[in-house]
Write a protein that holds these residues in place. Structure first.
Motif, PDB file in Angstrom:
ATOM      1  N   ARG A  22      61.141  44.876  57.602  1.00  0.00           N
ATOM      2  CA  ARG A  22      60.436  45.444  58.752  1.00  0.00           C
ATOM      3  C   ARG A  22      61.396  45.621  59.921  1.00  0.00           C
ATOM      4  O   ARG A  22      61.383  46.664  60.589  1.00  0.00           O
ATOM      5  CB  ARG A  22      59.275  44.531  59.126  1.00  0.00           C
ATOM      6  CG  ARG A  22      58.491  45.017  60.302  1.00  0.00           C
ATOM      7  CD  ARG A  22      57.323  44.108  60.572  1.00  0.00           C
ATOM      8  NE  ARG A  22      56.856  44.330  61.913  1.00  0.00           N
ATOM      9  CZ  ARG A  22      56.162  43.484  62.614  1.00  0.00           C
ATOM     10  NH1 ARG A  22      55.844  42.324  62.097  1.00  0.00           N
ATOM     11  NH2 ARG A  22      55.767  43.757  63.818  1.00  0.00           N
ATOM     12  N   GLU A  23      62.229  44.628  60.177  1.00  0.00           N
ATOM     13  CA  GLU A  23      63.209  44.734  61.262  1.00  0.00           C
ATOM     14  C   GLU A  23      64.205  45.861  60.994  1.00  0.00           C
ATOM     15  O   GLU A  23      64.569  46.624  61.886  1.00  0.00           O
ATOM     16  CB  GLU A  23      63.942  43.399  61.442  1.00  0.00           C
ATOM     17  CG  GLU A  23      63.083  42.281  61.981  1.00  0.00           C
ATOM     18  CD  GLU A  23      62.494  42.607  63.343  1.00  0.00           C
ATOM     19  OE1 GLU A  23      63.210  43.197  64.182  1.00  0.00           O
ATOM     20  OE2 GLU A  23      61.309  42.308  63.554  1.00  0.00           O
ATOM     21  N   ILE A  24      64.611  45.994  59.726  1.00  0.00           N
ATOM     22  CA  ILE A  24      65.548  47.070  59.366  1.00  0.00           C
ATOM     23  C   ILE A  24      64.867  48.428  59.541  1.00  0.00           C
ATOM     24  O   ILE A  24      65.484  49.383  60.024  1.00  0.00           O
ATOM     25  CB  ILE A  24      66.064  46.872  57.927  1.00  0.00           C
ATOM     26  CG1 ILE A  24      66.964  45.637  57.866  1.00  0.00           C
ATOM     27  CG2 ILE A  24      66.803  48.096  57.432  1.00  0.00           C
ATOM     28  CD1 ILE A  24      67.358  45.235  56.452  1.00  0.00           C
ATOM     29  N   ALA A  25      63.584  48.517  59.173  1.00  0.00           N
ATOM     30  CA  ALA A  25      62.847  49.780  59.322  1.00  0.00           C
ATOM     31  C   ALA A  25      62.716  50.151  60.796  1.00  0.00           C
ATOM     32  O   ALA A  25      62.861  51.326  61.161  1.00  0.00           O
ATOM     33  CB  ALA A  25      61.465  49.662  58.671  1.00  0.00           C
ATOM     34  N   TYR A  26      62.471  49.148  61.683  1.00  0.00           N
ATOM     35  CA  TYR A  26      62.413  49.426  63.119  1.00  0.00           C
ATOM     36  C   TYR A  26      63.758  49.951  63.625  1.00  0.00           C
ATOM     37  O   TYR A  26      63.810  50.890  64.410  1.00  0.00           O
ATOM     38  CB  TYR A  26      62.034  48.158  63.903  1.00  0.00           C
ATOM     39  CG  TYR A  26      60.544  47.944  64.057  1.00  0.00           C
ATOM     40  CD1 TYR A  26      59.742  48.909  64.652  1.00  0.00           C
ATOM     41  CD2 TYR A  26      59.938  46.781  63.618  1.00  0.00           C
ATOM     42  CE1 TYR A  26      58.384  48.728  64.797  1.00  0.00           C
ATOM     43  CE2 TYR A  26      58.571  46.580  63.758  1.00  0.00           C
ATOM     44  CZ  TYR A  26      57.811  47.562  64.343  1.00  0.00           C
ATOM     45  OH  TYR A  26      56.459  47.369  64.484  1.00  0.00           O
ATOM     46  N   LYS A  27      64.841  49.346  63.175  1.00  0.00           N
ATOM     47  CA  LYS A  27      66.175  49.782  63.612  1.00  0.00           C
ATOM     48  C   LYS A  27      66.469  51.199  63.110  1.00  0.00           C
ATOM     49  O   LYS A  27      67.056  52.014  63.839  1.00  0.00           O
ATOM     50  CB  LYS A  27      67.238  48.790  63.147  1.00  0.00           C
ATOM     51  CG  LYS A  27      67.171  47.469  63.904  1.00  0.00           C
ATOM     52  CD  LYS A  27      68.213  46.490  63.418  1.00  0.00           C
ATOM     53  CE  LYS A  27      68.058  45.170  64.196  1.00  0.00           C
ATOM     54  NZ  LYS A  27      69.010  44.167  63.744  1.00  0.00           N
ATOM     55  N   ASN A  28      66.062  51.513  61.880  1.00  0.00           N
ATOM     56  CA  ASN A  28      66.245  52.877  61.359  1.00  0.00           C
ATOM     57  C   ASN A  28      65.436  53.877  62.182  1.00  0.00           C
ATOM     58  O   ASN A  28      65.919  54.977  62.471  1.00  0.00           O
ATOM     59  CB  ASN A  28      65.812  52.959  59.899  1.00  0.00           C
ATOM     60  CG  ASN A  28      66.874  52.481  58.942  1.00  0.00           C
ATOM     61  OD1 ASN A  28      68.061  52.515  59.254  1.00  0.00           O
ATOM     62  ND2 ASN A  28      66.456  52.005  57.781  1.00  0.00           N
ATOM     63  N   LEU A  29      64.229  53.522  62.556  1.00  0.00           N
ATOM     64  CA  LEU A  29      63.411  54.397  63.386  1.00  0.00           C
ATOM     65  C   LEU A  29      64.059  54.631  64.741  1.00  0.00           C
ATOM     66  O   LEU A  29      64.074  55.749  65.252  1.00  0.00           O
ATOM     67  CB  LEU A  29      62.006  53.800  63.563  1.00  0.00           C
ATOM     68  CG  LEU A  29      61.026  54.610  64.404  1.00  0.00           C
ATOM     69  CD1 LEU A  29      60.794  55.982  63.782  1.00  0.00           C
ATOM     70  CD2 LEU A  29      59.719  53.861  64.575  1.00  0.00           C
ATOM     71  N   LYS A  30      64.632  53.582  65.314  1.00  0.00           N
ATOM     72  CA  LYS A  30      65.314  53.716  66.607  1.00  0.00           C
ATOM     73  C   LYS A  30      66.501  54.666  66.488  1.00  0.00           C
ATOM     74  O   LYS A  30      66.728  55.504  67.366  1.00  0.00           O
ATOM     75  CB  LYS A  30      65.777  52.346  67.109  1.00  0.00           C
ATOM     76  CG  LYS A  30      64.645  51.445  67.558  1.00  0.00           C
ATOM     77  CD  LYS A  30      65.186  50.081  67.961  1.00  0.00           C
ATOM     78  CE  LYS A  30      64.065  49.099  68.256  1.00  0.00           C
ATOM     79  NZ  LYS A  30      64.588  47.778  68.594  1.00  0.00           N
ATOM     80  N   ILE A  32      66.856  57.104  64.283  1.00  0.00           N
ATOM     81  CA  ILE A  32      66.322  58.456  64.076  1.00  0.00           C
ATOM     82  C   ILE A  32      65.839  59.048  65.389  1.00  0.00           C
ATOM     83  O   ILE A  32      66.034  60.233  65.665  1.00  0.00           O
ATOM     84  CB  ILE A  32      65.188  58.427  63.024  1.00  0.00           C
ATOM     85  CG1 ILE A  32      65.763  58.147  61.637  1.00  0.00           C
ATOM     86  CG2 ILE A  32      64.430  59.742  62.997  1.00  0.00           C
ATOM     87  CD1 ILE A  32      64.728  57.899  60.571  1.00  0.00           C
ATOM     88  N   LEU A  33      65.219  58.204  66.244  1.00  0.00           N
ATOM     89  CA  LEU A  33      64.719  58.686  67.525  1.00  0.00           C
ATOM     90  C   LEU A  33      65.825  58.803  68.581  1.00  0.00           C
ATOM     91  O   LEU A  33      65.591  59.349  69.662  1.00  0.00           O
ATOM     92  CB  LEU A  33      63.612  57.756  68.050  1.00  0.00           C
ATOM     93  CG  LEU A  33      62.322  57.737  67.229  1.00  0.00           C
ATOM     94  CD1 LEU A  33      61.369  56.676  67.775  1.00  0.00           C
ATOM     95  CD2 LEU A  33      61.658  59.087  67.229  1.00  0.00           C
ATOM     96  N   GLY A  34      67.013  58.284  68.267  1.00  0.00           N
ATOM     97  CA  GLY A  34      68.133  58.353  69.216  1.00  0.00           C
ATOM     98  C   GLY A  34      68.091  57.250  70.260  1.00  0.00           C
ATOM     99  O   GLY A  34      68.647  57.403  71.341  1.00  0.00           O
ATOM    100  N   ILE A  35      67.436  56.164  69.951  1.00  0.00           N
ATOM    101  CA  ILE A  35      67.336  55.028  70.858  1.00  0.00           C
ATOM    102  C   ILE A  35      68.346  53.976  70.419  1.00  0.00           C
ATOM    103  O   ILE A  35      68.633  53.815  69.232  1.00  0.00           O
ATOM    104  CB  ILE A  35      65.892  54.449  70.839  1.00  0.00           C
ATOM    105  CG1 ILE A  35      64.875  55.518  71.230  1.00  0.00           C
ATOM    106  CG2 ILE A  35      65.761  53.237  71.744  1.00  0.00           C
ATOM    107  CD1 ILE A  35      63.433  55.087  71.059  1.00  0.00           C
ATOM    108  N   ASP A  36      68.867  53.215  71.390  1.00  0.00           N
ATOM    109  CA  ASP A  36      69.797  52.132  71.064  1.00  0.00           C
ATOM    110  C   ASP A  36      69.085  51.077  70.222  1.00  0.00           C
ATOM    111  O   ASP A  36      67.912  50.777  70.443  1.00  0.00           O
ATOM    112  CB  ASP A  36      70.352  51.515  72.355  1.00  0.00           C
ATOM    113  CG  ASP A  36      71.454  50.512  72.076  1.00  0.00           C
ATOM    114  OD1 ASP A  36      71.394  49.424  72.660  1.00  0.00           O
ATOM    115  OD2 ASP A  36      72.353  50.820  71.262  1.00  0.00           O
ATOM    116  N   ILE A  37      69.796  50.482  69.282  1.00  0.00           N
ATOM    117  CA  ILE A  37      69.208  49.509  68.363  1.00  0.00           C
ATOM    118  C   ILE A  37      68.670  48.289  69.105  1.00  0.00           C
ATOM    119  O   ILE A  37      67.658  47.703  68.707  1.00  0.00           O
ATOM    120  CB  ILE A  37      70.248  49.076  67.301  1.00  0.00           C
ATOM    121  CG1 ILE A  37      70.578  50.239  66.381  1.00  0.00           C
ATOM    122  CG2 ILE A  37      69.741  47.901  66.482  1.00  0.00           C
ATOM    123  CD1 ILE A  37      71.628  49.923  65.356  1.00  0.00           C
TER     124      ILE A  37
END
Length: 179
Positions: A22-30, A32-37
Protein backbone atom coordinates in the motif's frame (compact mmCIF):
# COMPACT_ATOMS: atom_id res chain seq x y z
CA UNK A 1 -2.72 -25.24 18.28
CA UNK A 2 0.44 -25.36 16.18
CA UNK A 3 -1.64 -25.25 13.01
CA UNK A 4 -3.49 -22.17 14.27
CA UNK A 5 -0.19 -20.50 15.18
CA UNK A 6 1.13 -21.20 11.67
CA UNK A 7 -2.07 -19.79 10.15
CA UNK A 8 -1.86 -16.71 12.37
CA UNK A 9 1.74 -16.07 11.41
CA UNK A 10 0.81 -16.50 7.73
CA UNK A 11 -2.04 -13.99 8.05
CA UNK A 12 0.22 -11.51 9.92
CA UNK A 13 2.89 -11.89 7.27
CA UNK A 14 0.36 -11.21 4.49
CA UNK A 15 -1.02 -8.21 6.40
CA UNK A 16 2.46 -6.72 6.75
CA UNK A 17 3.13 -7.37 3.06
CA UNK A 18 -0.12 -5.65 2.04
CA UNK A 19 0.74 -2.65 4.23
CA UNK A 20 4.12 -2.34 2.51
CA UNK A 21 2.50 -2.72 -0.92
CA UNK A 22 0.00 0.00 0.00
CA UNK A 23 2.82 2.41 0.85
CA UNK A 24 4.57 1.55 -2.42
CA UNK A 25 1.30 2.09 -4.34
CA UNK A 26 0.91 5.54 -2.71
CA UNK A 27 4.47 6.46 -3.70
CA UNK A 28 3.84 5.28 -7.29
CA UNK A 29 0.69 7.41 -7.42
CA UNK A 30 2.65 10.43 -6.18
CA UNK A 31 5.24 9.89 -8.92
CA UNK A 32 2.54 9.58 -11.58
CA UNK A 33 0.88 12.77 -10.33
CA UNK A 34 4.25 14.58 -10.23
CA UNK A 35 4.23 15.04 -6.47
CA UNK A 36 7.31 14.57 -4.28
CA UNK A 37 7.40 11.15 -2.60
CA UNK A 38 7.72 12.68 0.89
CA UNK A 39 4.70 15.01 0.53
CA UNK A 40 1.37 14.11 2.11
CA UNK A 41 -1.39 12.77 -0.11
CA UNK A 42 -4.93 12.08 1.02
CA UNK A 43 -7.49 10.36 -1.15
CA UNK A 44 -10.98 11.83 -0.91
CA UNK A 45 -13.01 9.40 -3.07
CA UNK A 46 -13.25 5.68 -2.61
CA UNK A 47 -12.60 3.30 -5.48
CA UNK A 48 -16.08 1.75 -5.15
CA UNK A 49 -17.75 5.16 -5.56
CA UNK A 50 -15.67 6.02 -8.63
CA UNK A 51 -16.42 2.63 -10.14
CA UNK A 52 -20.17 3.01 -9.67
CA UNK A 53 -20.12 6.52 -11.15
CA UNK A 54 -18.20 5.48 -14.26
CA UNK A 55 -19.72 2.06 -14.92
CA UNK A 56 -22.44 1.67 -17.53
CA UNK A 57 -25.08 -0.47 -15.83
CA UNK A 58 -27.40 -0.40 -18.85
CA UNK A 59 -25.59 -3.44 -20.23
CA UNK A 60 -26.66 -5.56 -17.29
CA UNK A 61 -30.23 -4.28 -17.33
CA UNK A 62 -30.93 -5.29 -20.95
CA UNK A 63 -32.64 -8.57 -21.71
CA UNK A 64 -31.02 -11.28 -23.78
CA UNK A 65 -32.67 -11.91 -27.16
CA UNK A 66 -31.99 -15.42 -28.42
CA UNK A 67 -33.29 -14.74 -31.91
CA UNK A 68 -30.31 -12.45 -32.62
CA UNK A 69 -27.81 -15.24 -31.98
CA UNK A 70 -26.47 -17.20 -34.98
CA UNK A 71 -26.09 -20.47 -33.06
CA UNK A 72 -29.73 -20.30 -32.02
CA UNK A 73 -30.83 -19.52 -35.59
CA UNK A 74 -28.86 -22.52 -36.85
CA UNK A 75 -30.47 -24.77 -34.24
CA UNK A 76 -33.92 -23.47 -35.24
CA UNK A 77 -33.20 -24.12 -38.93
CA UNK A 78 -31.99 -27.62 -38.08
CA UNK A 79 -35.21 -28.30 -36.17
CA UNK A 80 -37.30 -27.04 -39.12
CA UNK A 81 -35.32 -29.27 -41.46
CA UNK A 82 -35.96 -32.31 -39.27
CA UNK A 83 -39.66 -31.42 -39.07
CA UNK A 84 -39.91 -31.30 -42.86
CA UNK A 85 -38.03 -34.60 -43.18
CA UNK A 86 -40.46 -36.21 -40.72
CA UNK A 87 -43.45 -34.87 -42.67
CA UNK A 88 -41.94 -36.20 -45.90
CA UNK A 89 -41.52 -39.68 -44.43
CA UNK A 90 -45.09 -39.62 -43.10
CA UNK A 91 -46.44 -38.49 -46.49
CA UNK A 92 -44.97 -41.54 -48.19
CA UNK A 93 -47.72 -43.61 -46.57
CA UNK A 94 -50.43 -41.52 -48.22
CA UNK A 95 -52.09 -42.63 -51.46
CA UNK A 96 -51.20 -40.70 -54.58
CA UNK A 97 -53.36 -39.88 -57.56
CA UNK A 98 -51.92 -38.77 -60.89
CA UNK A 99 -53.49 -38.00 -64.22
CA UNK A 100 -52.20 -37.30 -67.71
CA UNK A 101 -53.83 -35.89 -70.81
CA UNK A 102 -52.41 -35.94 -74.31
CA UNK A 103 -54.05 -34.27 -77.32
CA UNK A 104 -52.75 -33.79 -80.84
CA UNK A 105 -53.23 -33.92 -84.64
CA UNK A 106 -51.68 -36.21 -87.23
CA UNK A 107 -51.71 -36.07 -90.99
CA UNK A 108 -50.91 -39.33 -92.72
CA UNK A 109 -49.78 -38.00 -96.12
CA UNK A 110 -47.03 -39.38 -98.27
CA UNK A 111 -45.56 -35.91 -98.75
CA UNK A 112 -45.00 -33.09 -96.36
CA UNK A 113 -47.74 -30.56 -96.91
CA UNK A 114 -48.08 -28.52 -93.81
CA UNK A 115 -50.52 -25.85 -94.93
CA UNK A 116 -51.68 -27.15 -98.28
CA UNK A 117 -55.15 -28.33 -97.28
CA UNK A 118 -53.88 -31.52 -95.73
CA UNK A 119 -56.38 -33.54 -93.82
CA UNK A 120 -55.50 -33.81 -90.17
CA UNK A 121 -56.82 -36.39 -87.75
CA UNK A 122 -57.01 -35.55 -84.09
CA UNK A 123 -56.29 -37.92 -81.23
CA UNK A 124 -56.43 -37.75 -77.45
CA UNK A 125 -55.53 -39.95 -74.52
CA UNK A 126 -56.44 -39.65 -70.87
CA UNK A 127 -54.75 -41.62 -68.13
CA UNK A 128 -55.43 -41.80 -64.41
CA UNK A 129 -53.28 -43.63 -61.88
CA UNK A 130 -54.03 -44.26 -58.21
CA UNK A 131 -51.21 -45.59 -56.03
CA UNK A 132 -52.22 -46.91 -52.60
CA UNK A 133 -49.26 -48.09 -50.50
CA UNK A 134 -50.38 -51.17 -48.59
CA UNK A 135 -47.23 -52.91 -47.39
CA UNK A 136 -43.61 -51.83 -47.62
CA UNK A 137 -41.90 -54.51 -45.52
CA UNK A 138 -41.81 -52.12 -42.53
CA UNK A 139 -39.15 -50.00 -44.23
CA UNK A 140 -41.44 -46.97 -44.50
CA UNK A 141 -42.40 -47.29 -40.83
CA UNK A 142 -38.76 -47.57 -39.79
CA UNK A 143 -37.81 -44.48 -41.79
CA UNK A 144 -40.72 -42.55 -40.26
CA UNK A 145 -39.61 -43.57 -36.78
CA UNK A 146 -36.00 -42.59 -37.55
CA UNK A 147 -37.17 -39.20 -38.79
CA UNK A 148 -39.26 -38.76 -35.62
CA UNK A 149 -36.24 -39.60 -33.44
CA UNK A 150 -34.09 -37.16 -35.42
CA UNK A 151 -36.76 -34.48 -34.90
CA UNK A 152 -36.80 -35.10 -31.15
CA UNK A 153 -33.00 -34.88 -31.09
CA UNK A 154 -33.16 -31.57 -32.96
CA UNK A 155 -35.71 -30.25 -30.45
CA UNK A 156 -33.47 -31.32 -27.58
CA UNK A 157 -30.50 -29.68 -29.27
CA UNK A 158 -32.48 -26.46 -29.72
CA UNK A 159 -33.42 -26.47 -26.03
CA UNK A 160 -29.83 -27.15 -25.00
CA UNK A 161 -28.54 -24.39 -27.27
CA UNK A 162 -31.10 -21.98 -25.84
CA UNK A 163 -30.19 -22.83 -22.27
CA UNK A 164 -26.45 -22.76 -22.96
CA UNK A 165 -26.68 -19.33 -24.58
CA UNK A 166 -28.76 -18.03 -21.68
CA UNK A 167 -26.18 -19.41 -19.24
CA UNK A 168 -23.32 -17.83 -21.18
CA UNK A 169 -25.17 -14.50 -21.14
CA UNK A 170 -25.75 -14.72 -17.38
CA UNK A 171 -22.10 -15.64 -16.85
CA UNK A 172 -20.86 -12.73 -18.99
CA UNK A 173 -23.22 -10.37 -17.17
CA UNK A 174 -21.97 -11.63 -13.80
CA UNK A 175 -18.34 -11.21 -14.85
CA UNK A 176 -19.09 -7.66 -16.03
CA UNK A 177 -20.77 -6.82 -12.73
CA UNK A 178 -17.86 -8.34 -10.84
CA UNK A 179 -15.30 -6.41 -12.88
Amino acid sequence: VEQLQITLSYVNSNLNNMTRLREIAYKNLKIILGIDINDDLSLVSKLEDLTIQNMDMSLTKSTFNLSNNNDFKMAQNFEQQRTLEWKLERSRALPSLSASLNYGYNAFDKQFTFLDNAKYYNFSTLGVSLNIPIFSSFQRSARTQQAKIALEQAKTQLTQTSQLLQLQYENAKSEYDFA
